[in-house]
Design an enzyme around this catalytic site. Structure first.
Site, PDB file in Angstrom:
ATOM      1  N   ARG A   1       2.375   1.577   6.024  1.00 37.66           N
ATOM      2  CA  ARG A   1       2.188   2.850   6.719  1.00 37.66           C
ATOM      3  C   ARG A   1       0.830   3.444   6.379  1.00 37.66           C
ATOM      4  O   ARG A   1       0.492   3.634   5.212  1.00 37.66           O
ATOM      5  CB  ARG A   1       3.283   3.854   6.362  1.00 37.66           C
ATOM      6  CG  ARG A   1       3.138   5.122   7.225  1.00 37.66           C
ATOM      7  CD  ARG A   1       4.312   6.034   7.157  1.00 37.66           C
ATOM      8  NE  ARG A   1       4.395   6.661   5.856  1.00 37.66           N
ATOM      9  CZ  ARG A   1       5.466   7.303   5.429  1.00 37.66           C
ATOM     10  NH1 ARG A   1       6.549   7.354   6.187  1.00 37.66           N
ATOM     11  NH2 ARG A   1       5.484   7.869   4.254  1.00 37.66           N
TER      12      ARG A   1
ATOM     13  N   ASP B   1       0.803  -1.686  -4.696  1.00 40.34           N
ATOM     14  CA  ASP B   1      -0.430  -0.910  -4.485  1.00 40.34           C
ATOM     15  C   ASP B   1      -1.335  -1.244  -5.655  1.00 40.34           C
ATOM     16  O   ASP B   1      -1.000  -2.100  -6.503  1.00 40.34           O
ATOM     17  CB  ASP B   1      -0.107   0.610  -4.437  1.00 40.34           C
ATOM     18  CG  ASP B   1      -1.143   1.417  -3.649  1.00 40.34           C
ATOM     19  OD1 ASP B   1      -2.336   1.382  -4.051  1.00 40.34           O
ATOM     20  OD2 ASP B   1      -0.795   2.062  -2.656  1.00 40.34           O
TER      21      ASP B   1
ATOM     22  N   HIS C   1      -5.014   1.361   9.413  1.00 36.09           N
ATOM     23  CA  HIS C   1      -6.028   2.250  10.015  1.00 36.09           C
ATOM     24  C   HIS C   1      -7.167   2.597   9.043  1.00 36.09           C
ATOM     25  O   HIS C   1      -8.179   3.134   9.449  1.00 36.09           O
ATOM     26  CB  HIS C   1      -5.378   3.524  10.589  1.00 36.09           C
ATOM     27  CG  HIS C   1      -4.974   4.555   9.580  1.00 36.09           C
ATOM     28  ND1 HIS C   1      -4.600   5.834   9.920  1.00 36.09           N
ATOM     29  CD2 HIS C   1      -4.862   4.507   8.222  1.00 36.09           C
ATOM     30  CE1 HIS C   1      -4.300   6.523   8.834  1.00 36.09           C
ATOM     31  NE2 HIS C   1      -4.448   5.743   7.790  1.00 36.09           N
TER      32      HIS C   1
ATOM     33  N   PHE D   1      -4.562  -6.024  -1.966  1.00 34.89           N
ATOM     34  CA  PHE D   1      -4.182  -6.787  -0.759  1.00 34.89           C
ATOM     35  C   PHE D   1      -5.364  -7.441  -0.049  1.00 34.89           C
ATOM     36  O   PHE D   1      -5.172  -8.205   0.888  1.00 34.89           O
ATOM     37  CB  PHE D   1      -3.323  -5.967   0.204  1.00 34.89           C
ATOM     38  CG  PHE D   1      -3.792  -4.582   0.568  1.00 34.89           C
ATOM     39  CD1 PHE D   1      -5.102  -4.322   0.922  1.00 34.89           C
ATOM     40  CD2 PHE D   1      -2.869  -3.543   0.614  1.00 34.89           C
ATOM     41  CE1 PHE D   1      -5.506  -3.056   1.292  1.00 34.89           C
ATOM     42  CE2 PHE D   1      -3.262  -2.257   0.982  1.00 34.89           C
ATOM     43  CZ  PHE D   1      -4.589  -2.011   1.313  1.00 34.89           C
TER      44      PHE D   1
ATOM     45  N   GLY E   1       0.866  -1.192   0.000  1.00 38.62           N
ATOM     46  CA  GLY E   1       0.000   0.000   0.000  1.00 38.62           C
ATOM     47  C   GLY E   1       0.889   1.224   0.000  1.00 38.62           C
ATOM     48  O   GLY E   1       0.714   2.135   0.813  1.00 38.62           O
TER      49      GLY E   1
HETATM   50  C1  LIG Z   1      -3.463   6.115   3.373  1.00 41.02           C
HETATM   51  S1  LIG Z   1      -2.663   5.562   1.932  1.00 41.02           S
HETATM   52  C2  LIG Z   1      -1.005   5.282   2.519  1.00 41.02           C
HETATM   53  C3  LIG Z   1       0.016   5.358   1.427  1.00 41.02           C
HETATM   54  C4  LIG Z   1       1.472   5.191   1.872  1.00 41.02           C
HETATM   55  N1  LIG Z   1       1.693   3.960   2.599  1.00 41.02           N
HETATM   56  C5  LIG Z   1       1.933   6.380   2.680  1.00 41.02           C
HETATM   57  O1  LIG Z   1       2.292   6.224   3.862  1.00 41.02           O
HETATM   58  O2  LIG Z   1       1.954   7.499   2.146  1.00 41.02           O
HETATM   59  C6  LIG Z   1      -3.296   3.906   1.747  1.00 41.02           C
HETATM   60  C7  LIG Z   1      -2.855   3.221   0.475  1.00 41.02           C
HETATM   61  O3  LIG Z   1      -3.541   1.948   0.384  1.00 41.02           O
HETATM   62  C8  LIG Z   1      -3.817   1.713  -0.997  1.00 41.02           C
HETATM   63  N2  LIG Z   1      -4.904   0.743  -1.144  1.00 41.02           N
HETATM   64  C9  LIG Z   1      -6.225   0.923  -0.893  1.00 41.02           C
HETATM   65  N3  LIG Z   1      -6.909  -0.197  -1.155  1.00 41.02           N
HETATM   66  C10 LIG Z   1      -6.003  -1.106  -1.598  1.00 41.02           C
HETATM   67  C11 LIG Z   1      -6.111  -2.460  -2.014  1.00 41.02           C
HETATM   68  N4  LIG Z   1      -7.279  -3.094  -2.010  1.00 41.02           N
HETATM   69  N5  LIG Z   1      -4.972  -3.108  -2.385  1.00 41.02           N
HETATM   70  C12 LIG Z   1      -3.780  -2.456  -2.373  1.00 41.02           C
HETATM   71  N6  LIG Z   1      -3.613  -1.169  -1.985  1.00 41.02           N
HETATM   72  C13 LIG Z   1      -4.718  -0.502  -1.598  1.00 41.02           C
HETATM   73  C14 LIG Z   1      -4.184   3.092  -1.518  1.00 41.02           C
HETATM   74  O4  LIG Z   1      -4.093   3.155  -2.921  1.00 41.02           O
HETATM   75  C15 LIG Z   1      -3.189   3.987  -0.794  1.00 41.02           C
HETATM   76  O5  LIG Z   1      -2.032   4.187  -1.541  1.00 41.02           O
END
Ligand SMILES: C[S@@+](CC[C@H](N)C(=O)[O-])C[C@H]1O[C@@H](n2cnc3c(N)ncnc32)[C@H](O)[C@@H]1O
Length: 415
Positions: free
Chosen positions: A299, A252, A303, A284, A229
């Protein structure tokens, strides 16, 4: 020994914490060799852009916790309740300022009223009647700054959801304002919204001081890291630059990875050229990440999800872990306001009395993020015990906690 049940002794104790924590913060600035920032500084202090500000943030957490408690005791309740009411509207004021650059035809006197109210808190300075100068605090709000982008996102979207929550507390605010599916579905096909979201993640990281983990985790003893992610590589790009020995996998959703590759090309082209980073699309909730790496780092991912989905994500990671793999969950952790039997502190700091054990207002950022997660995802920040329970449910045991003040990195290994 002082009896902190005595009202006056409590006030004296708070004053003493304010004094010592402010002195600690002053020392942190002075240690840089650049002195302390002035109240109306028009440029940033070198410490403003440092990636490891844990000592300063610890001092500020105590300072905020103590002075809010002190003023809540000394001020009439009618006065303090007004501050609580300002909790969300403060953010809306930021919205007005953020839009100011474009809104050239905003009524001049109304504009001045907003700037004047903000200047009470050190954001802008009225240098003469109706003439305002930027301060260090207003500069950070520029939409070209990542932190300003984060504030803008909150002002424009999150405050709208907060208003819905007020009207109808039992609905998922995000849906009630007309959005379909999940937040991720809503930004999937909107390049502008996605770009803004991922830039605001850079801002969130700067505001919460998450990059301190680059300095505190033993990355020298690690060979491979999967950023699960990863967004646009907010964490893994600086990681690659600081630790050139690391092999990195960014995972991601496909549309996000495309964006991430553009950011890597700009910010860490050398890592792309020598093949140290790979991009592997992943949902994921449905599939597993790449197999057998040393670190799986998440990260601000767990949450975003309720327990059922959070468990699925962790279970999918658990399936591909080798005997020495670790999972690093990097999120805000909610400290408890009251000590409860059966719940230890797990080595986490607690505030000195008479501040609330969870640092009171000094911990408002994690608690505010908790509400934001509720509004946007119907999800939450967790206590350390809650994260431990999630890990245990998929066969992972907590081995270490890195307390970065506003966020924590929780290391798990196979139980
Ligand atoms: C709050 S962001 C955090 C991004 C990064 N880890 C950071 O700290 O800046 C959550 C991330 O989860 C990804 N995400 C959401 N649903 C997902 C999924 N089903 N599979 C993979 N990634 C996903 C989003 O695209 C996003 O980039």
């Amino acid at each position: 020994m002082t009896d902190l049940n005595e009202p006056e002794a409590k006030l004296e104790a708070l004053l003493s914490i304010i004094n010592s924590s402010a002195r600690q913060a002053i020392a942190e600035y002075k240690n840089t060799g650049h002195g302390v920032p002035s109240a109306d500084a028009t440029t940033f202090h070198p410490l403003d852009s440092a990636t490891d500000t844990i000592a300063l943030k610890k001092a500020i957490r105590l300072l905020e916790g103590a002075y809010h408690q002190l003023s809540a005791i000394l001020a009439p309740p009618q006065h303090s309740v007004m501050n609580l009411q300002m909790f969300w509207t403060n953010i809306q004021k930021v919205l007005a300022v953020d839009r100011l650059a474009e809104a050239v035809n905003l009524d001049k006197t109304k504009t001045a009223r907003i700037l004047r109210a903000l200047s009470l808190m050190g954001c802008f300075k009225e240098v003469e009647r109706d003439v305002f100068a930027n301060t260090r605090l207003s500069l950070i709000l520029k939409s070209t700054n990542n932190a300003g982008c984060f504030a803008g996102l909150h002002a424009q979207d999150i405050s709208k959801y907060a208003a819905v929550l007020y009207e109808t507390p039992r609905v998922l605010a995000f849906r009630k304002v007309g959005m379909k599916g999940s937040y991720w579905d809503a930004i999937k096909d909107d390049d502008e919204k996605r770009e803004r979201f991922h830039r605001s993640m850079l801002g969130q990281n700067e505001m919460m001081g998450g990059s301190a983990i680059l300095h505190h985790y033993p990355w020298d003893n690690i060979s491979s890291v999967v950023d699960v992610g990863c967004g646009i590589g907010t964490f893994s790009t600086p990681l690659a630059r600081m630790f050139p020995h690391l092999k990195i996998t960014d995972q991601d959703l496909p549309e996000v990875l495309l964006e991430a590759q553009g950011v890597w090309k700009k910010n860490a082209p050398e890592a792309l050229l020598n093949g140290r980073v790979e991009f592997v699309p992943l949902n994921f909730l449905e599939g597993v990440p790449v197999t057998g790496k040393d670190v799986y780092y998440l990260r601000h991912v767990i949450h975003d999800w309720q327990d059922r989905e959070a468990t699925t994500i962790l279970r999918n990671i658990r399936k591909v872990m080798g005997p020495n793999s670790r999972v690093l969950i990097h999120d805000c952790v909610l400290l408890r306001a009251v000590q409860e039997p059966g719940f230890g502190t797990d080595g986490l700091s607690t505030a000195p009395e008479p501040i609330l054990p969870n640092f009171g207002a000094g911990a408002h950022r994690p608690y505010q993020m908790d509400i934001t997660m509720w509004l946007v995802h119907n999800a939450k920040e967790r206590t350390l015990d809650e994260v431990k329970i999630l890990g245990a449910s998929v066969g992972l045991a907590l081995t270490q906690v890195y307390d970065l003040v506003d966020t924590m990195v929780m290391e798990f290994r196979i139980a």
